[in-house]
Design a protein around this motif. Structure first.
Motif, mmCIF file in Angstrom:
data_model
loop_
_atom_site.group_PDB
_atom_site.id
_atom_site.type_symbol
_atom_site.label_atom_id
_atom_site.label_comp_id
_atom_site.label_asym_id
_atom_site.label_seq_id
_atom_site.Cartn_x
_atom_site.Cartn_y
_atom_site.Cartn_z
ATOM 1 N N ASP A 86 0.741 -1.279 -0.128
ATOM 2 C CA ASP A 86 -0.043 -0.065 -0.026
ATOM 3 C C ASP A 86 0.790 1.278 -0.035
ATOM 4 O O ASP A 86 0.288 2.335 0.477
ATOM 5 C CB ASP A 86 -1.107 0.195 1.145
ATOM 6 C CG ASP A 86 -1.919 -0.768 1.231
ATOM 7 O OD1 ASP A 86 -2.084 -1.688 0.320
ATOM 8 O OD2 ASP A 86 -2.937 -1.150 2.377
ATOM 9 N N LYS A 121 -7.735 1.360 -1.876
ATOM 10 C CA LYS A 121 -7.279 0.999 -3.251
ATOM 11 C C LYS A 121 -8.515 0.589 -4.132
ATOM 12 O O LYS A 121 -9.419 1.117 -4.069
ATOM 13 C CB LYS A 121 -5.894 0.086 -3.372
ATOM 14 C CG LYS A 121 -6.306 -1.297 -2.517
ATOM 15 C CD LYS A 121 -5.436 -1.064 -1.170
ATOM 16 C CE LYS A 121 -5.839 -2.357 -0.295
ATOM 17 N NZ LYS A 121 -5.098 -2.505 1.067
ATOM 18 N N HIS A 165 0.992 -0.346 5.477
ATOM 19 C CA HIS A 165 -0.485 -0.935 5.543
ATOM 20 C C HIS A 165 -1.315 -0.234 6.668
ATOM 21 O O HIS A 165 -0.643 -0.028 7.755
ATOM 22 C CB HIS A 165 -0.656 -2.452 5.709
ATOM 23 C CG HIS A 165 -1.933 -3.028 5.453
ATOM 24 N ND1 HIS A 165 -2.934 -3.156 6.359
ATOM 25 C CD2 HIS A 165 -2.382 -3.486 4.314
ATOM 26 C CE1 HIS A 165 -3.897 -3.666 5.977
ATOM 27 N NE2 HIS A 165 -3.767 -3.963 4.539
ATOM 28 N N ARG A 166 -2.556 0.073 6.613
ATOM 29 C CA ARG A 166 -3.180 0.379 7.694
ATOM 30 C C ARG A 166 -2.956 -0.624 8.791
ATOM 31 O O ARG A 166 -2.942 -1.568 8.740
ATOM 32 C CB ARG A 166 -4.896 0.188 7.144
ATOM 33 C CG ARG A 166 -5.874 0.825 7.922
ATOM 34 C CD ARG A 166 -7.017 0.584 7.353
ATOM 35 N NE ARG A 166 -8.442 1.045 8.004
ATOM 36 C CZ ARG A 166 -9.408 0.876 7.938
ATOM 37 N NH1 ARG A 166 -9.809 -0.022 6.948
ATOM 38 N NH2 ARG A 166 -10.562 1.423 8.620
ATOM 39 N N ILE A 180 -5.351 -5.088 -5.182
ATOM 40 C CA ILE A 180 -5.408 -5.545 -3.652
ATOM 41 C C ILE A 180 -4.352 -6.728 -3.435
ATOM 42 O O ILE A 180 -3.755 -7.193 -4.498
ATOM 43 C CB ILE A 180 -6.692 -6.205 -3.515
ATOM 44 C CG1 ILE A 180 -7.116 -6.743 -2.235
ATOM 45 C CG2 ILE A 180 -7.135 -7.143 -4.733
ATOM 46 C CD1 ILE A 180 -8.575 -7.058 -1.989
#
Ligand code: SGN
Ligand code: CA
Length: 544
Positions: A35, A384, A198-199, A73
């Protein structure tokens, strides 16, 4: 004396042979992040934050301006990387939890057959360990996402171990450990799979607050009203509504507590943020839920608590709402995101220094890429999935000493089905016919084949969770974008990128575009047939 001379000569010839073999079969390192938006990288034009080590790879090699993914993804991007195939061919469509089919061919197997030692270290996220690796040490917990602090890894024998420390540092350390134990007489291929960015964007302790002095400019489409784009109206990925104050931005978050922590202890810590608020036991337990925050040890938790405690106090005092709150969230999001990227860039620097100091730089190809693009507030979003530019394009920089001219910039269209064929080509191995991409090594050498592709086929599936993005397929050319949404939302979208580079005006129904839309539709059909996407052909042929 004679014997010594002969021995030295033998050693010299031996080293020369090994060097020659290595020239033919260079080492390859793929630093593969999660990401990390291309627009977050200074080599890609970001002038507010610096990513000096990613930039160094670009400066000493090539930067791809139009590197796309086929399904934006995480797991599917990794499956495509390994197989050189679209999701409908490798069977890995979404992050739903189905293990990757490990019976299919992955390109590291071919590297192994040609004398390479292979390793994947860090985030893999495929729910099963693929073949083709001599060494694996991949993130295990949270469905393969892993934790930022004190994460658990699983090795090739399926043994899991927990480690103390920050994930990005640990991944680099494990890479160095593997390098020291490998057979130095063989070339190697290693994927360094980063969890960053990443989150929920947790930086290493030295980077907390690294960008607090910067006021990030709001993208001018931050308050996009999604007019003419029904799927964009339906999504659930805005900074304004979807991004959560506590779970994402750490406001009033309590760190280092878990299900076993005494409720009175949690109550005591909460008093600092909410002196007048009473919490039920259920609410208190909720604070111990998010494992990314519960995995911090006492020292890490104290540093986080101090930093976010101050931010929480300031936030509470401001009593923001409406657009002001959305703008505030945007600032906090970017500050955390970029700080996490900074921890990663520093580790990329460690890897490059290691290669310099061991003499490996000259015969090692180094690639930095991310699994897909990401929104940094464009359209008001994070995440995304959409075929729109910020998630469709992803960073790719590559250094190949003696082969790629420093400072090369590539405008040709490539996609992640081309990555495996390119890596095989670098290793001198022919692409197997079942792979759907082609090597772009000639392009990197500035010898673009005359028939190189000018458009990209895309197909996204995961729906409705977690972000309610309608499944769609489409075609992207230099000047146009044509999309067919087919679940949740049904319909076509068309964008004229020359006039509308931000993809804000769907002009599918404007008469003057009818001829070009017809042309693109027939090209899309050709691509669907070419890539043998049967489900897509049915969708394409179903009138709406
Ligand atoms: C989690 C995130 C999502 C993210 C997916 C997939 N939610 O579900 O925001 O889109 O991962 O990301 S979270 O609250 O758990 O962070 S991917 O990179 O693995 O595809
Ligand atoms: Ca990802």
């Amino acid at each position: 004396m004679k014997k010594i001379k002969l021995l030295l000569l033998g050693l010299f010839i031996g080293t020369a042979i090994i060097n020659a073999q290595h020239q033919q079969h260079p080492n390859i390192i793929l630093i593969f992040s999660d990401d990390h938006a291309y627009q977050a990288i200074s080599a890609y034009g970001n002038n507010l934050v610096q990513t000096p080590h990613i930039d160094r790879i670009a400066k000493e090699g090539a930067l791809l301006e139009n590197n796309f993914v086929t399904n934006s993804i995480c797991g599917p991007s990794r499956a495509t990387l390994l197989t050189g195939k679209y999701s409908h061919k490798n069977g890995y469509y979404d992050n739903g939890g189905t293990p990757i089919n490990t019976a299919q061919l992955v390109f590291p197997q071919l590297l192994q057959q040609n004398g390479y030692q292979t390793a994947w270290i860090g985030k893999m996220h495929l729910n099963a360990l693929p073949k083709g690796f001599n060494y694996l040490n991949v993130l295990a917990s949270a469905g393969g996402q892993g934790h930022y602090f004190n994460p658990t890894f699983v090795n090739i024998n399926n043994d899991t171990s927990a480690y103390k420390g920050y994930v990005t540092n640990l991944i680099t350390d494990f890479f160095f450990e593997w390098m020291e134990q490998r057979d130095p007489n063989k070339p190697f291929f290693a994927v360094i799979g980063e969890k960053a960015t990443h989150r929920s964007w947790l930086p290493d302790l030295p980077d907390l607050g690294a960008y607090d002095a910067i006021d990030f400019p709001l993208p001018d489409d931050f308050f996009d009203n999604y007019e003419s784009r029904p799927a964009a109206q339906q999504q659930d990925m805005t900074i304004d509504k979807t991004m959560r104050l506590k779970e994402d931005l750490k406001i009033g978050q309590i760190f280092g507590i878990n299900r076993n922590t005494d409720l009175n202890e949690i109550r005591k810590r909460l008093k600092e943020y909410y002196p007048n608020k009473k919490f039920t036991d259920k609410e208190l337990r909720n604070f111990a839920r998010n494992s990314d925050y519960s995995s911090l040890d006492a020292e890490q938790a104290a540093a986080y608590q101090k930093y976010y405690g101050e931010i929480t106090k300031k936030f509470e005092a401001q009593k923001l709402n409406g657009k002001d709150l959305a703008k505030w969230k945007f600032q906090r999001y970017l500050k955390d995101y970029y700080a996490t990227a900074r921890s990663m860039d520093r580790n990329i620097g460690r890897i490059l220094s290691y290669l310099d100091s061991t003499g490996l730089s000259k015969n090692t190809v180094v690639i930095y890429a991310s699994d897909q693009g990401f929104y940094l507030g464009e359209h008001g979003w994070f995440d995304k999935r959409f075929i729109y530019d910020q998630s469709l394009k992803t960073a790719f920089v590559i250094r190949y000493p003696g082969v790629i001219k420093p400072g090369t910039r590539i405008k040709e269209f490539v996609s992640n089905v081309d990555w495996a064929p390119t890596l095989l080509d670098i290793a001198g191995i022919k692409t197997p016919s079942e792979m759907q991409g082609a090597s772009f090594l000639p392009i990197l050498k500035q010898q673009t084949p005359h028939n190189w592709k000018k458009d990209i086929y895309y197909h996204y599936y995961e729906y409705p969770q977690p972000h309610h993005v309608s499944p769609h397929l489409g075609i992207r050319t230099k000047d146009y974008l044509l999309i067919r949404f087919y679940k949740g939302v049904e319909g076509w979208e068309f964008f004229d990128l020359k006039k509308d580079p931000k993809q804000l005006h769907n002009v599918y129904n404007q008469k003057e575009y009818a001829p070009i839309i017809a042309q693109l539709k027939s090209r899309l059909k050709e691509l669907i047939i070419h890539y043998d996407d049967k489900e897509a052909l049915d969708i394409f042929n179903t009138p709406i």
